[in-house]
Scaffold this motif. Structure first.
Motif, PDB file in Angstrom:
ATOM      1  N   ALA A 247      -2.691  32.507  33.685  1.00  0.00           N
ATOM      2  CA  ALA A 247      -3.057  31.223  32.771  1.00  0.00           C
ATOM      3  C   ALA A 247      -2.182  31.167  31.709  1.00  0.00           C
ATOM      4  CB  ALA A 247      -4.266  30.678  32.922  1.00  0.00           C
ATOM      5  N   ILE A 248      -2.643  32.317  30.831  1.00  0.00           N
ATOM      6  CA  ILE A 248      -2.049  32.383  29.378  1.00  0.00           C
ATOM      7  C   ILE A 248      -0.705  32.456  29.298  1.00  0.00           C
ATOM      8  CG2 ILE A 248      -2.170  33.865  27.295  1.00  0.00           C
ATOM      9  CD1 ILE A 248      -5.215  34.390  28.069  1.00  0.00           C
ATOM     10  N   GLY A 249      -0.326  33.133  30.332  1.00  0.00           N
ATOM     11  CA  GLY A 249       1.480  33.362  30.469  1.00  0.00           C
ATOM     12  C   GLY A 249       2.231  31.889  30.598  1.00  0.00           C
ATOM     13  N   ALA A 250       1.681  31.362  31.669  1.00  0.00           N
ATOM     14  CA  ALA A 250       2.141  30.012  32.081  1.00  0.00           C
ATOM     15  C   ALA A 250       2.086  28.980  30.704  1.00  0.00           C
ATOM     16  CB  ALA A 250       1.208  29.336  33.169  1.00  0.00           C
ATOM     17  N   LEU A 251       0.996  29.084  30.014  1.00  0.00           N
ATOM     18  CA  LEU A 251       0.800  28.237  28.791  1.00  0.00           C
ATOM     19  C   LEU A 251       1.793  28.608  27.657  1.00  0.00           C
ATOM     20  CD1 LEU A 251      -2.839  27.707  28.732  1.00  0.00           C
ATOM     21  CD2 LEU A 251      -1.212  26.057  29.442  1.00  0.00           C
ATOM     22  N   ALA A 252       1.761  30.084  27.762  1.00  0.00           N
ATOM     23  CA  ALA A 252       2.912  30.217  26.558  1.00  0.00           C
ATOM     24  C   ALA A 252       4.511  30.003  26.911  1.00  0.00           C
ATOM     25  CB  ALA A 252       2.705  31.792  26.372  1.00  0.00           C
ATOM     26  N   GLY A 253       4.441  29.887  28.405  1.00  0.00           N
ATOM     27  CA  GLY A 253       6.110  29.745  28.597  1.00  0.00           C
ATOM     28  C   GLY A 253       6.350  28.209  28.697  1.00  0.00           C
ATOM     29  N   ILE A 254       5.352  27.389  28.526  1.00  0.00           N
ATOM     30  CA  ILE A 254       5.440  25.831  28.394  1.00  0.00           C
ATOM     31  C   ILE A 254       5.539  25.729  27.011  1.00  0.00           C
ATOM     32  CG2 ILE A 254       4.374  23.801  28.368  1.00  0.00           C
ATOM     33  CD1 ILE A 254       3.161  24.664  31.284  1.00  0.00           C
ATOM     34  N   ALA A 255       4.882  26.410  26.049  1.00  0.00           N
ATOM     35  CA  ALA A 255       4.827  26.251  24.626  1.00  0.00           C
ATOM     36  C   ALA A 255       6.251  26.779  23.923  1.00  0.00           C
ATOM     37  CB  ALA A 255       3.799  27.167  23.963  1.00  0.00           C
ATOM     38  N   LEU A 256       6.628  27.876  24.668  1.00  0.00           N
ATOM     39  CA  LEU A 256       8.416  28.035  24.161  1.00  0.00           C
ATOM     40  C   LEU A 256       9.149  27.503  24.517  1.00  0.00           C
ATOM     41  CD1 LEU A 256       7.758  32.087  24.733  1.00  0.00           C
ATOM     42  CD2 LEU A 256       7.775  30.996  22.771  1.00  0.00           C
ATOM     43  N   ALA A 257       8.786  26.601  25.663  1.00  0.00           N
ATOM     44  CA  ALA A 257      10.167  25.620  26.315  1.00  0.00           C
ATOM     45  C   ALA A 257       9.877  24.322  25.857  1.00  0.00           C
ATOM     46  CB  ALA A 257       9.959  25.539  27.818  1.00  0.00           C
ATOM     47  N   LEU A 258       8.772  23.946  25.273  1.00  0.00           N
ATOM     48  CA  LEU A 258       8.707  22.458  24.658  1.00  0.00           C
ATOM     49  C   LEU A 258       9.714  22.090  23.747  1.00  0.00           C
ATOM     50  CD1 LEU A 258       4.712  22.010  24.302  1.00  0.00           C
ATOM     51  CD2 LEU A 258       6.586  20.552  25.862  1.00  0.00           C
ATOM     52  N   PRO A 259      10.255  22.692  22.613  1.00  0.00           N
ATOM     53  CA  PRO A 259      11.251  22.476  21.650  1.00  0.00           C
ATOM     54  C   PRO A 259      12.622  22.365  22.299  1.00  0.00           C
ATOM     55  CG  PRO A 259      10.011  24.361  20.839  1.00  0.00           C
ATOM     56  CD  PRO A 259       9.660  24.451  22.258  1.00  0.00           C
ATOM     57  N   GLY A 260      12.891  23.029  23.416  1.00  0.00           N
ATOM     58  CA  GLY A 260      14.194  22.610  24.111  1.00  0.00           C
ATOM     59  C   GLY A 260      14.454  21.506  25.044  1.00  0.00           C
ATOM     60  N   ARG A 261      13.209  20.834  25.308  1.00  0.00           N
ATOM     61  CA  ARG A 261      13.329  19.849  26.121  1.00  0.00           C
ATOM     62  C   ARG A 261      13.610  18.563  25.545  1.00  0.00           C
ATOM     63  NH1 ARG A 261       8.022  16.490  27.121  1.00  0.00           N
ATOM     64  NH2 ARG A 261       8.828  15.848  28.746  1.00  0.00           N
ATOM     65  N   ARG A 262      13.934  18.453  24.458  1.00  0.00           N
ATOM     66  CA  ARG A 262      14.439  17.142  23.735  1.00  0.00           C
ATOM     67  C   ARG A 262      15.645  16.604  24.357  1.00  0.00           C
ATOM     68  NH1 ARG A 262      15.307  18.439  17.990  1.00  0.00           N
ATOM     69  NH2 ARG A 262      13.025  19.334  18.308  1.00  0.00           N
ATOM     70  N   VAL A 263      15.667  15.661  24.703  1.00  0.00           N
ATOM     71  CA  VAL A 263      16.837  14.903  25.532  1.00  0.00           C
ATOM     72  C   VAL A 263      17.443  13.890  24.296  1.00  0.00           C
ATOM     73  CG1 VAL A 263      17.714  13.436  27.422  1.00  0.00           C
ATOM     74  CG2 VAL A 263      15.756  15.098  27.600  1.00  0.00           C
ATOM     75  N   GLU A 264      19.030  14.112  24.247  1.00  0.00           N
ATOM     76  CA  GLU A 264      19.532  13.237  23.355  1.00  0.00           C
ATOM     77  C   GLU A 264      19.766  11.911  23.844  1.00  0.00           C
ATOM     78  OE1 GLU A 264      22.693  14.776  25.980  1.00  0.00           O
ATOM     79  OE2 GLU A 264      21.232  15.768  25.019  1.00  0.00           O
ATOM     80  N   PRO A 265      19.521  10.957  22.977  1.00  0.00           N
ATOM     81  CA  PRO A 265      19.523   9.576  23.477  1.00  0.00           C
ATOM     82  C   PRO A 265      20.980   9.312  24.296  1.00  0.00           C
ATOM     83  CG  PRO A 265      19.576   9.726  21.000  1.00  0.00           C
ATOM     84  CD  PRO A 265      19.611  11.020  21.272  1.00  0.00           C
ATOM     85  N   PRO A 266      20.645   8.277  25.051  1.00  0.00           N
ATOM     86  CA  PRO A 266      21.999   8.104  25.892  1.00  0.00           C
ATOM     87  C   PRO A 266      23.220   7.339  25.080  1.00  0.00           C
ATOM     88  CG  PRO A 266      20.395   6.605  26.738  1.00  0.00           C
ATOM     89  CD  PRO A 266      19.675   7.727  25.712  1.00  0.00           C
ATOM     90  N   GLN A 267      24.357   7.628  25.449  1.00  0.00           N
ATOM     91  CA  GLN A 267      25.433   6.853  24.775  1.00  0.00           C
ATOM     92  C   GLN A 267      26.018   6.251  25.867  1.00  0.00           C
ATOM     93  OE1 GLN A 267      26.277   6.385  21.620  1.00  0.00           O
ATOM     94  NE2 GLN A 267      24.270   7.324  21.207  1.00  0.00           N
ATOM     95  N   PRO A 268      25.728   4.928  26.252  1.00  0.00           N
ATOM     96  CA  PRO A 268      26.631   4.364  27.559  1.00  0.00           C
ATOM     97  C   PRO A 268      27.947   4.192  27.269  1.00  0.00           C
ATOM     98  CG  PRO A 268      24.791   2.995  26.556  1.00  0.00           C
ATOM     99  CD  PRO A 268      24.989   4.151  25.519  1.00  0.00           C
ATOM    100  N   ARG A 269      28.676   4.360  28.548  1.00  0.00           N
ATOM    101  CA  ARG A 269      29.883   4.060  28.271  1.00  0.00           C
ATOM    102  C   ARG A 269      30.122   2.540  28.812  1.00  0.00           C
ATOM    103  NH1 ARG A 269      31.902   9.870  31.000  1.00  0.00           N
ATOM    104  NH2 ARG A 269      31.230  10.777  29.487  1.00  0.00           N
ATOM    105  N   VAL A 270      31.275   2.017  28.478  1.00  0.00           N
ATOM    106  CA  VAL A 270      31.629   0.671  28.734  1.00  0.00           C
ATOM    107  C   VAL A 270      33.010   0.361  29.583  1.00  0.00           C
ATOM    108  CG1 VAL A 270      31.940  -1.740  27.574  1.00  0.00           C
ATOM    109  CG2 VAL A 270      30.486   0.118  26.410  1.00  0.00           C
ATOM    110  N   ARG A 271      32.872  -0.568  30.229  1.00  0.00           N
ATOM    111  CA  ARG A 271      33.916  -0.838  31.193  1.00  0.00           C
ATOM    112  C   ARG A 271      33.758  -2.693  31.241  1.00  0.00           C
ATOM    113  NH1 ARG A 271      32.439   2.617  35.935  1.00  0.00           N
ATOM    114  NH2 ARG A 271      31.151   1.443  37.151  1.00  0.00           N
ATOM    115  N   ALA A 272      34.836  -3.172  31.462  1.00  0.00           N
ATOM    116  CA  ALA A 272      34.894  -4.640  31.894  1.00  0.00           C
ATOM    117  C   ALA A 272      34.110  -4.717  33.133  1.00  0.00           C
ATOM    118  CB  ALA A 272      36.326  -5.053  32.039  1.00  0.00           C
ATOM    119  N   GLN A 273      33.304  -6.076  33.164  1.00  0.00           N
ATOM    120  CA  GLN A 273      32.495  -6.346  34.551  1.00  0.00           C
ATOM    121  C   GLN A 273      33.343  -6.923  35.380  1.00  0.00           C
ATOM    122  OE1 GLN A 273      28.672  -8.256  33.479  1.00  0.00           O
ATOM    123  NE2 GLN A 273      28.824  -9.235  35.489  1.00  0.00           N
ATOM    124  N   PRO A 274      33.500  -6.593  36.658  1.00  0.00           N
ATOM    125  CA  PRO A 274      34.311  -6.913  37.719  1.00  0.00           C
ATOM    126  C   PRO A 274      33.903  -8.660  37.968  1.00  0.00           C
ATOM    127  CG  PRO A 274      32.973  -5.387  38.735  1.00  0.00           C
ATOM    128  CD  PRO A 274      32.679  -5.399  36.970  1.00  0.00           C
TER     129      PRO A 274
END
Length: 136
Positions: free
Chosen positions: A109-136
């Protein structure tokens, strides 16, 4: 691929203001309830004019879309990375406890929590930058 229709509301300098119409088309994940194309209370989205294939004019109908690879990377960072860290951390804690002759349950249990704690900073997702095209 996630898509959302929009209408060019105004253009000022290098920024284009779009009025989003309705929810995004279902990509198969959330049923149109996501906030990938997050917009304010007035359903307006602001983008850089350089993202448009041709110079936009007010009233133009466009289609905003996000490529599948961005969606996969975002899902990996939000869910996959934490799951992997949980499993690896639990396994490491269990193995370490067994080598030391200790009860493996608390160490797992302690190892699982430590693994999650170490991974939390890396889960930040950059905001999406939508691509644009003319609507058919």
């Amino acid at each position: 691929m996630a898509e959302r229709r929009a209408i060019v509301h105004s253009c000022s300098g290098s920024r284009v203001r779009l009025h989003a119409s309705g929810a995004c088309d279902e990509c198969g994940g959330c049923g149109g309830r996501c906030n990938l194309f997050a917009s304010g209370a007035d359903d307006c989205i602001e983008l850089d004019a350089a993202q448009f294939p041709v110079a936009p004019r007010p009233g133009d109908r466009v289609l905003l879309w996000l490529p599948d690879d961005w969606l996969r990377r975002a899902a990996w960072r939000a869910y996959g990375l934490l799951t992997l860290a949980l499993v690896v951390g639990a396994g490491a804690g269990h193995a370490l406890a067994r080598m030391m002759g200790l009860d493996p349950d608390p160490a797992t249990a302690i190892g699982a929590l430590a693994g999650i704690a170490l991974a939390l900073p890396g889960r930040r997702v950059e905001p999406p930058q939508p691509r644009v095209r003319a609507q058919p």
